[in-house]
Design a protein around this motif. Structure first.
Motif, PDB file in Angstrom:
ATOM      1  N   ALA A 191      35.910  31.781  60.956  1.00  0.00           N
ATOM      2  CA  ALA A 191      34.917  31.077  59.991  1.00  0.00           C
ATOM      3  C   ALA A 191      35.569  31.001  58.592  1.00  0.00           C
ATOM      4  N   THR A 192      35.801  31.964  58.179  1.00  0.00           N
ATOM      5  CA  THR A 192      36.170  32.086  56.773  1.00  0.00           C
ATOM      6  C   THR A 192      37.559  31.439  56.406  1.00  0.00           C
ATOM      7  N   GLY A 193      38.295  31.475  57.330  1.00  0.00           N
ATOM      8  CA  GLY A 193      39.865  31.133  57.092  1.00  0.00           C
ATOM      9  C   GLY A 193      40.707  32.124  56.171  1.00  0.00           C
ATOM     10  N   ASP A 194      40.062  33.466  56.178  1.00  0.00           N
ATOM     11  CA  ASP A 194      40.372  34.775  55.310  1.00  0.00           C
ATOM     12  C   ASP A 194      40.922  35.744  56.065  1.00  0.00           C
ATOM     13  N   CYS A 245      45.180  41.474  60.477  1.00  0.00           N
ATOM     14  CA  CYS A 245      44.618  40.108  60.955  1.00  0.00           C
ATOM     15  C   CYS A 245      45.595  39.002  60.552  1.00  0.00           C
ATOM     16  N   THR A 246      45.815  37.972  61.023  1.00  0.00           N
ATOM     17  CA  THR A 246      46.374  36.810  60.573  1.00  0.00           C
ATOM     18  C   THR A 246      45.794  35.484  61.110  1.00  0.00           C
ATOM     19  N   VAL A 247      45.566  34.810  59.947  1.00  0.00           N
ATOM     20  CA  VAL A 247      44.770  33.537  60.137  1.00  0.00           C
ATOM     21  C   VAL A 247      45.602  32.274  59.811  1.00  0.00           C
ATOM     22  N   ALA A 248      45.642  31.239  60.746  1.00  0.00           N
ATOM     23  CA  ALA A 248      46.314  30.164  60.526  1.00  0.00           C
ATOM     24  C   ALA A 248      45.441  28.947  60.753  1.00  0.00           C
ATOM     25  N   PRO A 249      45.915  27.660  60.517  1.00  0.00           N
ATOM     26  CA  PRO A 249      44.992  26.551  60.736  1.00  0.00           C
ATOM     27  C   PRO A 249      44.738  26.533  62.270  1.00  0.00           C
ATOM     28  N   GLU A 250      45.673  27.004  63.268  1.00  0.00           N
ATOM     29  CA  GLU A 250      45.316  26.806  64.641  1.00  0.00           C
ATOM     30  C   GLU A 250      44.337  27.767  65.410  1.00  0.00           C
ATOM     31  N   GLY A 251      44.169  29.149  64.418  1.00  0.00           N
ATOM     32  CA  GLY A 251      43.380  30.021  64.980  1.00  0.00           C
ATOM     33  C   GLY A 251      43.648  31.380  63.976  1.00  0.00           C
ATOM     34  N   ALA A 252      43.191  32.440  64.731  1.00  0.00           N
ATOM     35  CA  ALA A 252      43.243  33.560  64.118  1.00  0.00           C
ATOM     36  C   ALA A 252      43.531  34.732  65.214  1.00  0.00           C
ATOM     37  N   ALA A 253      44.081  35.878  64.724  1.00  0.00           N
ATOM     38  CA  ALA A 253      44.535  37.072  65.734  1.00  0.00           C
ATOM     39  C   ALA A 253      44.141  38.413  64.952  1.00  0.00           C
ATOM     40  N   ALA A 254      43.771  39.306  65.736  1.00  0.00           N
ATOM     41  CA  ALA A 254      43.646  40.773  65.019  1.00  0.00           C
ATOM     42  C   ALA A 254      44.112  41.525  65.985  1.00  0.00           C
ATOM     43  N   GLU A 255      44.621  42.712  65.120  1.00  0.00           N
ATOM     44  CA  GLU A 255      45.074  43.909  66.322  1.00  0.00           C
ATOM     45  C   GLU A 255      44.609  45.140  65.570  1.00  0.00           C
ATOM     46  N   VAL A 256      44.387  46.368  66.200  1.00  0.00           N
ATOM     47  CA  VAL A 256      44.102  47.469  65.860  1.00  0.00           C
ATOM     48  C   VAL A 256      44.525  48.511  66.745  1.00  0.00           C
ATOM     49  N   HIS A 257      45.094  49.561  66.188  1.00  0.00           N
ATOM     50  CA  HIS A 257      45.749  50.657  67.143  1.00  0.00           C
ATOM     51  C   HIS A 257      44.741  51.994  66.516  1.00  0.00           C
ATOM     52  N   ALA A 258      44.820  52.870  67.610  1.00  0.00           N
ATOM     53  CA  ALA A 258      43.944  54.238  67.307  1.00  0.00           C
ATOM     54  C   ALA A 258      44.714  55.363  68.210  1.00  0.00           C
ATOM     55  N   THR A 259      44.645  56.526  67.704  1.00  0.00           N
ATOM     56  CA  THR A 259      45.031  57.622  68.416  1.00  0.00           C
ATOM     57  C   THR A 259      43.870  58.767  68.406  1.00  0.00           C
ATOM     58  N   PHE A 260      43.324  58.995  69.802  1.00  0.00           N
ATOM     59  CA  PHE A 260      42.254  59.852  69.708  1.00  0.00           C
ATOM     60  C   PHE A 260      42.797  61.141  70.625  1.00  0.00           C
ATOM     61  N   GLY A 261      42.482  62.512  69.964  1.00  0.00           N
ATOM     62  CA  GLY A 261      42.838  63.487  70.347  1.00  0.00           C
ATOM     63  C   GLY A 261      41.769  63.918  71.371  1.00  0.00           C
TER      64      GLY A 261
END
Length: 115
Positions: free
Chosen positions: A45-48, A76-92
């Motif tokens: 939506a924002t391109g940011d 996060c990466t945003v390009a003219p063709e779309g966006a991608a996001a990734e998050v990692h977590a470690t829970f004890g």
């Protein structure tokens, strides 16, 4: 009370805590997935990419509360063709019986074509 009753009660409570911990970890996985999906929507939506990462962090913080400190900042990466996001977590685990849960969530979204 007999020793067998006390042992059975203790084992039952231990099992209850383990099951509750596993349910909380599954809930955390769902929150992470929802967060990256919200982030890519924001990014498209924002391109940011910064607004995408901020949205992911906001959803993780709102959904996980104190457990959010176990999640790494989103990428996060945003390009003219779309966006991608990734998050990692470690829970004890809450008990030594429950292993550490290492997880990640990713989402991709194509940009909408404007006619």
């Amino acid at each position: 009370m007999t020793a067998a009753f006390v042992a059975t009660t203790g084992f039952t409570m231990l099992l209850l805590v383990v099951v509750a911990n596993l349910l909380v970890l599954r809930y955390a996985d769902g929150i992470l997935q929802a967060a990256v999906e919200e982030g890519v929507r924001q990014g498209v939506a924002t391109g940011d990419p910064v607004s995408c990462a901020v949205r992911v962090g906001s959803v993780v913080a709102d959904g996980l509360g104190p457990m959010a400190s176990d999640a790494a900042p989103a990428t996060c990466t945003v390009a003219p063709e779309g966006a991608a996001a990734e998050v990692h977590a470690t829970f004890g685990g809450w008990l030594p019986l429950v292993p550490t849960h290492v997880t990640s969530a990713t989402a991709h979204s194509a940009a909408l074509a404007v006619d």
